[in-house]
Design a protein around this motif. Sequence first.
Motif, PDB file in Angstrom:
ATOM      1  N   SER A   7       0.849  -1.178   0.000  1.00  0.00           N
ATOM      2  CA  SER A   7       0.000   0.000   0.000  1.00  0.00           C
ATOM      3  C   SER A   7       0.889   1.232   0.000  1.00  0.00           C
ATOM      4  N   ASN A   8       0.902   1.935  -1.133  1.00  0.00           N
ATOM      5  CA  ASN A   8       1.777   3.101  -1.300  1.00  0.00           C
ATOM      6  C   ASN A   8       3.213   2.690  -1.014  1.00  0.00           C
ATOM      7  N   ASN A   9       3.821   3.220   0.030  1.00  0.00           N
ATOM      8  CA  ASN A   9       5.212   2.865   0.348  1.00  0.00           C
ATOM      9  C   ASN A   9       5.296   2.018   1.618  1.00  0.00           C
ATOM     10  N   GLN A  10       4.289   1.202   1.858  1.00  0.00           N
ATOM     11  CA  GLN A  10       4.258   0.336   3.037  1.00  0.00           C
ATOM     12  C   GLN A  10       3.999  -1.112   2.615  1.00  0.00           C
ATOM     13  N   HIS A  12       2.492  -4.331   4.437  1.00  0.00           N
ATOM     14  CA  HIS A  12       1.771  -4.732   5.637  1.00  0.00           C
ATOM     15  C   HIS A  12       1.716  -6.253   5.708  1.00  0.00           C
ATOM     16  N   SER A  27       4.260  -3.522   9.814  1.00  0.00           N
ATOM     17  CA  SER A  27       4.323  -2.674   8.625  1.00  0.00           C
ATOM     18  C   SER A  27       5.769  -2.261   8.412  1.00  0.00           C
ATOM     19  N   ALA A  29       8.130   0.330   6.023  1.00  0.00           N
ATOM     20  CA  ALA A  29       8.174   1.423   5.055  1.00  0.00           C
ATOM     21  C   ALA A  29       9.328   1.190   4.091  1.00  0.00           C
ATOM     22  N   THR A  32       9.833   4.047  -1.720  1.00  0.00           N
ATOM     23  CA  THR A  32       8.985   4.447  -2.841  1.00  0.00           C
ATOM     24  C   THR A  32       7.693   3.651  -2.834  1.00  0.00           C
ATOM     25  N   THR A  33       6.779   4.015  -3.717  1.00  0.00           N
ATOM     26  CA  THR A  33       5.531   3.263  -3.821  1.00  0.00           C
ATOM     27  C   THR A  33       5.764   1.973  -4.606  1.00  0.00           C
ATOM     28  N   GLU A  35       4.845  -0.699  -7.404  1.00  0.00           N
ATOM     29  CA  GLU A  35       4.130  -0.848  -8.675  1.00  0.00           C
ATOM     30  C   GLU A  35       3.800  -2.325  -8.909  1.00  0.00           C
ATOM     31  N   THR A  46      10.002  -6.298  -5.359  1.00  0.00           N
ATOM     32  CA  THR A  46       9.077  -5.248  -5.759  1.00  0.00           C
ATOM     33  C   THR A  46       9.744  -4.296  -6.741  1.00  0.00           C
ATOM     34  N   GLY A  48       9.223  -0.156  -8.156  1.00  0.00           N
ATOM     35  CA  GLY A  48       8.544   1.102  -7.934  1.00  0.00           C
ATOM     36  C   GLY A  48       9.459   2.268  -8.229  1.00  0.00           C
TER      37      GLY A  48
END
Length: 85
Positions: A7-10, A12, A27, A29, A32-33, A35, A46, A48
């Motif tokens: 979720s965005n830059n997290q 979970h 969680s 961080a 970046t977000t 993708e 990941t 992003g």
Amino acid sequence: PYVYIASNNQLHVMDISDPAAPTLEFSLAVPTTFEVMRISGNHIITLGAGNLYVIDIANPLAPQLADSLTTLEDAWELAVSGNRA
């Protein structure tokens, strides 16, 4: 059992052992977000904003950013096979 949610830059981590009452366990961080997110063994890979991140999930309740790589351009897809991305 756990489920991983980007979720965005997290990142979970949810415990879904009781599907009627999932609980947020952790969680993390990242810079970046997300993708794209893929799981391979004990790692989440990941993409992003022009970066590739490898997150170690050997301990699902304490994921850690293991490595990162800046890509030449923004990438929109990720293929993982065994220990290769």
